[in-house]
Enzyme design. Structure first.
Site, PDB file in Angstrom:
ATOM      1  N   SER A  21       0.791  -1.238   0.000  1.00 12.08           N
ATOM      2  CA  SER A  21       0.000   0.000   0.000  1.00 12.08           C
ATOM      3  C   SER A  21       0.818   1.278   0.000  1.00 12.08           C
ATOM      4  CB  SER A  21      -0.956   0.004   1.198  1.00 12.08           C
ATOM      5  OG  SER A  21      -2.034  -0.876   0.967  1.00 12.08           O
ATOM      6  N   LYS A  62       0.081   3.622  -2.744  1.00 11.47           N
ATOM      7  CA  LYS A  62      -0.998   4.603  -2.656  1.00 11.47           C
ATOM      8  C   LYS A  62      -0.468   6.039  -2.622  1.00 11.47           C
ATOM      9  CE  LYS A  62      -4.683   1.830  -0.465  1.00 11.47           C
ATOM     10  NZ  LYS A  62      -4.138   0.469  -0.335  1.00 11.47           N
ATOM     11  N   SER A 115      -5.896   2.817   4.770  1.00 11.91           N
ATOM     12  CA  SER A 115      -5.393   2.159   3.566  1.00 11.91           C
ATOM     13  C   SER A 115      -6.521   1.461   2.813  1.00 11.91           C
ATOM     14  CB  SER A 115      -4.297   1.142   3.919  1.00 11.91           C
ATOM     15  OG  SER A 115      -3.445   0.914   2.831  1.00 11.91           O
TER      16      SER A 115
END
Length: 409
Positions: A89, A92, A147
């Site tokens: 993640s 991101k 997340s």
């Protein structure tokens, strides 16, 4: 927010979209062959890179890490900076840097079941439900604090879809000279071929933190999120350094079964901001935070006592001749950005033009609606590699950074 008038750019957009994967493949091949010198030749080397007169580094067991000055761009020390591995993640950050500027934070969007389709099994979720209206600000808090892959998919839907968003993320990565990165899924979910590096993740954090909204979201510790029937529930940031490490200001953590733990953090003291990225510690969920904190401590303690081993390069659009980085670094920003072994001068110029045409075409389209290289080691005074490749489970990927809820059917 004004709408951009429709204009025929299919030819330019198609050309750019078709060429981008080839450019990414070329850059990926160069990295795999060990020819990457983006940021300076020393960053292409394996093992720890640090000035000989620097203070002793802390003990670490991660497969890759970088410590850099966010302001000057100086890389103070690194270990396997360009090693390509699944980013989880932390990807991101690139998603936010790409999409966040497009929508006003007060814009409201009513979520549909289609917005939430095709979220990977076992994804981390903030708890978005079809039929509820959310502001863009709330969606981004879901991305940064929990997340939430569900929040990512809703924002992708607003941006014209996952495929379009992936193309834009790839273009943005090229613009940032993050040539180790190949985007397949915008949320960082384990997908074959999705790779990045500690160096690239540090570039994403540096670029993102220039946006005040990005900076605000990633440093938020607690927020209230819309629930069913007008209710709200509390969400907390899964970045374990927030509120626990002096001066920390973000940015993003991640975990998947395949990637292990990854983390990029930023902290500010006495007007100086340091960035640290840690990828794939060999053991322990908290280890990624312990190592990040120890490397930040080292970086602040090494102020004025270490010669940089490389540089965080500027975006291609800002690239121009510049003097040697402050502190007597070995490479100028221009030299570090050009590197060698990636593209020839003519190819580089063509790539810059291609990326520019691609971004221009996207901006003029109508606005949409409201592991590869392993090696275990121990670090510290003497880092070494045992040459063993870490095992990766073949079980379905699971994000452990968010609240789990069933996807709407």
């Amino acid at each position: 927010m004004r709408d951009f008038p429709p204009i025929s750019r299919r030819g330019a957009l198609g050309l750019a979209a078709a060429a981008l994967p080839s450019a990414l493949l070329a850059s990926g091949s160069a990295a795999a062959a060990g020819r990457s010198v983006i940021g300076g030749e020393r960053l292409a080397r394996s093992g720890v890179q640090v000035d000989g007169g620097a203070p002793d580094l802390p003990e670490t067991n991660s497969l890759s890490w970088v410590v850099a000055d966010a302001g000057s761009g100086e890389v103070l020390a690194a270990y396997n900076a360009h090693r390509r591995m699944p980013p989880a993640s932390t990807l991101k950050m690139l998603f936010a840097d790409t999409v966040l500027p497009k929508f006003d934070r007060s814009l409201r969007h009513r979520v549909t079941a289609e917005d939430l389709a095709d979220i990977g099994a076992g994804s981390s979720l903030v708890g978005i439900e079809a039929g509820i209206t959310y502001t863009v600000e709330q969606l981004w808090l879901g991305v940064f604090l929990r997340s939430g892959n569900d929040a990512v998919h809703v924002l992708c839907s607003m941006n014209g879809g996952v495929d379009r968003t992936v193309r834009e993320m790839r273009a943005r990565a090229l613009e940032l000279q993050a040539n180790d990165t190949h985007v397949v899924s915008p949320d960082g979910y384990d997908t074959p071929g999705q790779l990045s590096s500690a160096y690239d993740l540090t570039l994403f954090a540096r670029a993102g933190l220039r946006n005040p909204d990005f900076r605000d979201y990633c440093r938020t510790q607690v927020a209230h999120f819309p629930g069913e029937h007008g209710s709200t529930f509390e969400i907390q940031n899964t970045n374990r350094l927030l509120g626990r490490y002096q001066g920390v200001i973000g940015v993003k953590n991640g975990y998947t079964t395949n990637a292990g733990n990854t983390f990029t953090g930023a902290a500010e003291r006495d007007g100086r901001t340091l960035l640290v990225t840690v990828m794939h510690p060999e053991s322990g969920y908290d280890e990624v935070y312990k190592e990040a904190a120890a490397l930040l401590d080292w970086g602040f303690g090494a102020t004025g006592r270490v010669t940089p081993v490389g540089a965080l390069v500027p975006p291609l659009s800002e690239l121009k001749s510049s003097p040697t980085p402050r502190g007597g670094g070995e490479v100028s920003a221009t030299t570090a950005a050009k590197g060698s072994g990636w593209f020839g001068p003519g190819a580089e110029a063509g790539l810059v033009a291609l990326v520019a045409a691609f971004i221009l075409a996207i901006r003029r389209r109508p606005r949409p609606r409201a592991v590869a290289e392993g090696g275990r080691r121990r670090a510290g005074g003497g880092n070494r590699s045992t040459g063993r490749t870490p095992e990766r489970t073949s079980a379905p990927s699971t994000e452990h950074t968010g609240r789990r809820r069933r996807r709407p059917s």
